[in-house]
Design a protein around this motif. Structure first.
Motif, PDB file in Angstrom:
ATOM      1  N   UNK A  44       0.868  -1.178   0.000  1.00 53.55           N
ATOM      2  CA  UNK A  44       0.000   0.000   0.000  1.00 53.55           C
ATOM      3  C   UNK A  44       0.903   1.225   0.000  1.00 53.55           C
ATOM      4  N   UNK A  45       0.352   2.360  -0.348  1.00 50.83           N
ATOM      5  CA  UNK A  45       1.141   3.591  -0.352  1.00 50.83           C
ATOM      6  C   UNK A  45       1.344   4.028   1.095  1.00 50.83           C
ATOM      7  N   UNK A  46       2.616   4.102   1.498  1.00 51.14           N
ATOM      8  CA  UNK A  46       2.961   4.527   2.848  1.00 51.14           C
ATOM      9  C   UNK A  46       3.915   5.711   2.776  1.00 51.14           C
ATOM     10  N   UNK A  47       3.826   6.571   3.751  1.00 48.86           N
ATOM     11  CA  UNK A  47       4.715   7.725   3.859  1.00 48.86           C
ATOM     12  C   UNK A  47       5.593   7.520   5.075  1.00 48.86           C
ATOM     13  N   UNK A  48       6.909   7.573   4.848  1.00 44.11           N
ATOM     14  CA  UNK A  48       7.879   7.299   5.905  1.00 44.11           C
ATOM     15  C   UNK A  48       8.677   8.559   6.169  1.00 44.11           C
ATOM     16  N   UNK A  49       8.669   8.989   7.417  1.00 46.85           N
ATOM     17  CA  UNK A  49       9.372  10.200   7.813  1.00 46.85           C
ATOM     18  C   UNK A  49      10.881   9.993   7.794  1.00 46.85           C
ATOM     19  N   UNK A  50      11.595  11.066   7.594  1.00 44.49           N
ATOM     20  CA  UNK A  50      13.061  11.056   7.509  1.00 44.49           C
ATOM     21  C   UNK A  50      13.716  10.396   8.718  1.00 44.49           C
ATOM     22  N   UNK A  51      13.114  10.502   9.889  1.00 44.09           N
ATOM     23  CA  UNK A  51      13.712   9.905  11.088  1.00 44.09           C
ATOM     24  C   UNK A  51      13.833   8.388  10.997  1.00 44.09           C
ATOM     25  N   UNK A  52      13.046   7.757  10.101  1.00 46.84           N
ATOM     26  CA  UNK A  52      13.099   6.305   9.932  1.00 46.84           C
ATOM     27  C   UNK A  52      13.828   5.856   8.672  1.00 46.84           C
ATOM     28  N   UNK A  53      14.388   6.774   7.906  1.00 48.68           N
ATOM     29  CA  UNK A  53      15.087   6.408   6.672  1.00 48.68           C
ATOM     30  C   UNK A  53      16.276   5.493   6.939  1.00 48.68           C
ATOM     31  N   UNK A  54      16.982   5.705   8.045  1.00 52.79           N
ATOM     32  CA  UNK A  54      18.131   4.831   8.347  1.00 52.79           C
ATOM     33  C   UNK A  54      17.682   3.406   8.633  1.00 52.79           C
ATOM     34  N   UNK A  55      16.471   3.242   9.162  1.00 48.99           N
ATOM     35  CA  UNK A  55      15.941   1.897   9.417  1.00 48.99           C
ATOM     36  C   UNK A  55      15.578   1.184   8.108  1.00 48.99           C
ATOM     37  N   UNK A  56      15.033   1.936   7.168  1.00 51.30           N
ATOM     38  CA  UNK A  56      14.724   1.387   5.836  1.00 51.30           C
ATOM     39  C   UNK A  56      16.029   0.963   5.148  1.00 51.30           C
ATOM     40  N   UNK A  57      17.026   1.833   5.199  1.00 49.95           N
ATOM     41  CA  UNK A  57      18.326   1.508   4.583  1.00 49.95           C
ATOM     42  C   UNK A  57      18.977   0.299   5.236  1.00 49.95           C
ATOM     43  N   UNK A  58      18.865   0.178   6.548  1.00 48.34           N
ATOM     44  CA  UNK A  58      19.443  -0.976   7.265  1.00 48.34           C
ATOM     45  C   UNK A  58      18.742  -2.269   6.840  1.00 48.34           C
ATOM     46  N   UNK A  59      17.417  -2.222   6.667  1.00 48.39           N
ATOM     47  CA  UNK A  59      16.670  -3.403   6.253  1.00 48.39           C
ATOM     48  C   UNK A  59      17.077  -3.846   4.857  1.00 48.39           C
ATOM     49  N   UNK A  60      17.224  -2.891   3.940  1.00 53.02           N
ATOM     50  CA  UNK A  60      17.618  -3.226   2.569  1.00 53.02           C
ATOM     51  C   UNK A  60      19.081  -3.649   2.478  1.00 53.02           C
ATOM     52  N   UNK A  61      19.928  -3.155   3.367  1.00 50.05           N
ATOM     53  CA  UNK A  61      21.356  -3.515   3.338  1.00 50.05           C
ATOM     54  C   UNK A  61      21.545  -5.002   3.619  1.00 50.05           C
ATOM     55  N   UNK A  62      20.709  -5.579   4.463  1.00 48.73           N
ATOM     56  CA  UNK A  62      20.817  -7.004   4.773  1.00 48.73           C
ATOM     57  C   UNK A  62      20.434  -7.843   3.554  1.00 48.73           C
ATOM     58  N   UNK A  63      19.441  -7.386   2.781  1.00 49.56           N
ATOM     59  CA  UNK A  63      19.005  -8.107   1.579  1.00 49.56           C
ATOM     60  C   UNK A  63      20.097  -8.097   0.523  1.00 49.56           C
TER      61      UNK A  63
END
Length: 120
Positions: free
Chosen positions: A99-118
């Motif tokens: 679904x379309x979600x909006x993620x605030x800048x404060x959580x961008x490092x968490x998104x990057x960390x999740x993708x880095x493991x993949x």
């Protein structure tokens, strides 16, 4: 208690035995920029989501309308190999989690960390 620690604690009852959380972050269903038009749009249409990234899967969980820390139910389960995307800007629009979600800048490092493991 820090926000991410509280999210981890609240999401623990949705985990399978032996499953560990790698990353956790909040998102919302309505862009904050709609507040420029009308504050009531945000209040009436917004809902928070908690995204829990584990070593086995990605869970998109329902949180609530007024608070982002409860983890009420699993709305969607995605394979762990799913790439969330490269966040940018103050409110990043993510469309890879079902679904379309909006993620605030404060959580961008968490998104990057999740993708880095993949990526490894």
């Amino acid at each position: 208690m820090a926000l991410r620690d509280k999210l981890r604690k609240n999401a623990a009852h949705h985990l399978q035995p032996g499953e560990t959380i790698q990353s956790v972050f909040c998102a919302q269903t309505t862009s904050q920029y709609f507040a420029l038009i009308s504050y009531w749009i945000i209040i009436l249409s917004n809902a928070y989501r908690v995204v829990v990234v584990t070593d086995r899967r990605i869970l998109v969980c329902k949180s609530g309308r007024l608070s982002m820390t409860p983890v009420k139910e699993i709305l969607r389960e995605l394979p762990r190999g799913t790439r969330i995307g490269q966040p940018s800007g103050l409110w990043w629009r993510c469309e890879t989690l079902g679904e379309r979600l909006y993620i605030n800048k404060r959580f961008h490092k968490d998104v990057n960390a999740a993708d880095a493991v993949v990526a490894h």
